[in-house]
Design an enzyme around this catalytic site. Sequence first.
Site, PDB file in Angstrom:
ATOM      1  N   SER A  61      17.500   9.111  38.330  1.00  0.00           N
ATOM      2  CA  SER A  61      16.542   8.027  38.203  1.00  0.00           C
ATOM      3  C   SER A  61      15.720   7.290  38.903  1.00  0.00           C
ATOM      4  O   SER A  61      15.813   7.978  40.106  1.00  0.00           O
ATOM      5  CB  SER A  61      18.212   6.783  38.013  1.00  0.00           C
ATOM      6  OG  SER A  61      17.541   5.350  38.208  1.00  0.00           O
ATOM      7  N   TYR A 114      23.168   4.628  45.381  1.00  0.00           N
ATOM      8  CA  TYR A 114      23.122   5.264  44.375  1.00  0.00           C
ATOM      9  C   TYR A 114      21.745   6.016  44.284  1.00  0.00           C
ATOM     10  O   TYR A 114      21.728   6.717  43.888  1.00  0.00           O
ATOM     11  CB  TYR A 114      22.912   4.123  42.998  1.00  0.00           C
ATOM     12  CG  TYR A 114      22.317   3.860  41.675  1.00  0.00           C
ATOM     13  CD1 TYR A 114      23.337   4.319  40.357  1.00  0.00           C
ATOM     14  CD2 TYR A 114      20.805   4.270  40.875  1.00  0.00           C
ATOM     15  CE1 TYR A 114      22.689   4.752  39.258  1.00  0.00           C
ATOM     16  CE2 TYR A 114      20.957   4.049  39.685  1.00  0.00           C
ATOM     17  CZ  TYR A 114      21.141   4.202  38.812  1.00  0.00           C
ATOM     18  OH  TYR A 114      21.304   4.452  37.786  1.00  0.00           O
ATOM     19  N   LYS A 140      21.412   9.766  42.882  1.00  0.00           N
ATOM     20  CA  LYS A 140      20.495  10.228  41.394  1.00  0.00           C
ATOM     21  C   LYS A 140      19.001  11.851  42.587  1.00  0.00           C
ATOM     22  O   LYS A 140      18.989  11.855  41.076  1.00  0.00           O
ATOM     23  CB  LYS A 140      19.950   9.328  40.815  1.00  0.00           C
ATOM     24  CG  LYS A 140      20.256   8.339  40.557  1.00  0.00           C
ATOM     25  CD  LYS A 140      20.995   8.711  39.996  1.00  0.00           C
ATOM     26  CE  LYS A 140      21.810   7.252  38.454  1.00  0.00           C
ATOM     27  NZ  LYS A 140      22.736   8.586  37.487  1.00  0.00           N
TER      28      LYS A 140
HETATM   29  N1  NAD Z   1      20.587   1.821  31.607  1.00  0.00           N
HETATM   30  C1  NAD Z   1      19.344   2.623  32.809  1.00  0.00           C
HETATM   31  O1  NAD Z   1      18.215   1.619  32.467  1.00  0.00           O
HETATM   32  C2  NAD Z   1      19.382   3.420  33.690  1.00  0.00           C
HETATM   33  C3  NAD Z   1      18.426   3.975  34.569  1.00  0.00           C
HETATM   34  C4  NAD Z   1      18.303   5.006  35.319  1.00  0.00           C
HETATM   35  C5  NAD Z   1      19.462   5.560  35.268  1.00  0.00           C
HETATM   36  N2  NAD Z   1      20.764   5.095  34.414  1.00  0.00           N
HETATM   37  C6  NAD Z   1      21.567   5.699  34.356  1.00  0.00           C
HETATM   38  O2  NAD Z   1      22.390   6.252  32.966  1.00  0.00           O
HETATM   39  C7  NAD Z   1      23.929   6.610  33.171  1.00  0.00           C
HETATM   40  C8  NAD Z   1      24.637   5.641  31.922  1.00  0.00           C
HETATM   41  O3  NAD Z   1      24.041   4.592  31.822  1.00  0.00           O
HETATM   42  P1  NAD Z   1      24.434   3.113  31.493  1.00  0.00           P
HETATM   43  O4  NAD Z   1      23.197   2.605  31.585  1.00  0.00           O
HETATM   44  O5  NAD Z   1      24.619   3.994  29.465  1.00  0.00           O
HETATM   45  O6  NAD Z   1      25.450   2.382  31.544  1.00  0.00           O
HETATM   46  P2  NAD Z   1      26.785   1.788  31.428  1.00  0.00           P
HETATM   47  O7  NAD Z   1      28.032   1.858  31.762  1.00  0.00           O
HETATM   48  O8  NAD Z   1      26.557   0.906  29.938  1.00  0.00           O
HETATM   49  O9  NAD Z   1      27.689   2.934  30.619  1.00  0.00           O
HETATM   50  C9  NAD Z   1      28.314   4.133  32.055  1.00  0.00           C
HETATM   51  C10 NAD Z   1      29.476   4.149  30.932  1.00  0.00           C
HETATM   52  O10 NAD Z   1      30.027   5.203  32.304  1.00  0.00           O
HETATM   53  C11 NAD Z   1      31.342   5.558  32.403  1.00  0.00           C
HETATM   54  N3  NAD Z   1      32.173   5.667  33.390  1.00  0.00           N
HETATM   55  C12 NAD Z   1      31.843   4.794  34.969  1.00  0.00           C
HETATM   56  N4  NAD Z   1      32.025   5.509  35.905  1.00  0.00           N
HETATM   57  C13 NAD Z   1      32.907   7.031  35.170  1.00  0.00           C
HETATM   58  C14 NAD Z   1      33.617   7.804  35.974  1.00  0.00           C
HETATM   59  N5  NAD Z   1      34.267   7.634  37.305  1.00  0.00           N
HETATM   60  N6  NAD Z   1      34.579   8.671  34.770  1.00  0.00           N
HETATM   61  C15 NAD Z   1      33.994   8.778  33.288  1.00  0.00           C
HETATM   62  N7  NAD Z   1      33.606   7.592  33.326  1.00  0.00           N
HETATM   63  C16 NAD Z   1      32.580   6.755  33.996  1.00  0.00           C
HETATM   64  C17 NAD Z   1      31.702   4.078  32.458  1.00  0.00           C
HETATM   65  O11 NAD Z   1      33.139   3.361  31.681  1.00  0.00           O
HETATM   66  C18 NAD Z   1      30.388   3.769  31.289  1.00  0.00           C
HETATM   67  O12 NAD Z   1      31.177   3.846  29.835  1.00  0.00           O
HETATM   68  C19 NAD Z   1      24.745   6.188  34.348  1.00  0.00           C
HETATM   69  O13 NAD Z   1      24.452   7.474  34.631  1.00  0.00           O
HETATM   70  C20 NAD Z   1      23.078   5.568  35.035  1.00  0.00           C
HETATM   71  O14 NAD Z   1      22.768   6.236  36.617  1.00  0.00           O
HETATM   72  C21 NAD Z   1      20.385   4.011  33.189  1.00  0.00           C
END
Ligand code: NAD
Length: 290
Positions: free
Chosen positions: A149, A162, A166
């Site tokens: 991230s 976080y 990352k």
């Molecule tokens: N959305 C963004 O803009 C963004 C930006 C940078 C990084 N990210 C990263 O992308 C990834 C996905 O995020 P997202 O935005 O889709 O969020 P989200 O909350 O929609 O999806 C994350 C999923 O991970 C699952 N999860 C959480 N802890 C877990 C565990 N211990 N074991 C198994 N599953 C688990 C949750 O139940 C959820 O379904 C994450 O790692 C997040 O940090 C997202």
Amino acid sequence: MSVDGKVAIITGAGAGLGRQHALLFAQHGAKIVVNDLGGAVDGTGHSDAADLVVEEIRAAGGQAVANKASVADREGAKSIVETAVKEFGTVDIVVNNAGILRDKSFKKMTLDEWDLVINVHLNGTAYVTWHAWPIMYEKNYGRIIFTSSVSGILGSFGQSNYGAAKMGMVGLMNNLSREGASHNVHTNCLSPGAATRMTASVPGSSIDADNPEKENRPGLVSPAALYLASADAPNGRIIQAARGRFAADAVYSNTGVDLGADVTIDDFLANIDGILDMSDAQLKTNFWRD
Ligand SMILES: NC(=O)c1ccc[n+]([C@@H]2O[C@H](COP(=O)([O-])OP(=O)(O)OC[C@H]3O[C@@H](n4cnc5c(N)ncnc54)[C@H](O)[C@@H]3O)[C@@H](O)[C@H]2O)c1
């Protein structure tokens, strides 16, 4: 893309970005382990979110199986890889995507909030990868993605746990990309941006300010994930993906100033501008030889 017939573990694939990756990979012929414990954004609770995505993939004619373990639990991480081996015979691709948030300024953060986020993002990524690694190494094929991230690569405010996790993934990638190279195991980072429940509280996250009619859909990130999961994937690179824009990040270093073996603090201070001047910075890929 060459993921046809490959076995892909996608963690946190019950929602958001992971779900989109899973649907796209399945469309391209990969067999998917949909891992998700189905908790809330803060990591509490659990649900059957993984089952719903498995049903979606199967309804579209694809192959998928659910695993609801937590990546942050060592036995859980092991069970995710075991599910792939038991159901589909091997593992070719791991997309470490599961994630939670416990945002707070460092001053207000408890050490439990620190540990929780590090455990899911950094330790969870290492645990699942560690269990898949020997399988990939032995068969001379593996594609591993870490979901990093900008919060770590560039920094953020109120996300020290976080951001540290990352950027820790980038360090892990820099090492594993070297350790896996001779055995065709490639490790890369994906740094996404998309409107999901995780970014729901971030102002403007759902709309691209420069292009307001284009939504910030998580599916717009998935082509980059598919590329990094394919046989054509590079090794040790960071790809940014958001709103249909794709770019790369890397570490640049300047030439520096050699102050010799008798350097004093006065010499150092006299040269501080040159030491910090990045105007001649170049891509740095190897600490010892560049
Ligand atoms: N959305 C963004 O803009 C963004 C930006 C940078 C990084 N990210 C990263 O992308 C990834 C996905 O995020 P997202 O935005 O889709 O969020 P989200 O909350 O929609 O999806 C994350 C999923 O991970 C699952 N999860 C959480 N802890 C877990 C565990 N211990 N074991 C198994 N599953 C688990 C949750 O139940 C959820 O379904 C994450 O790692 C997040 O940090 C997202």
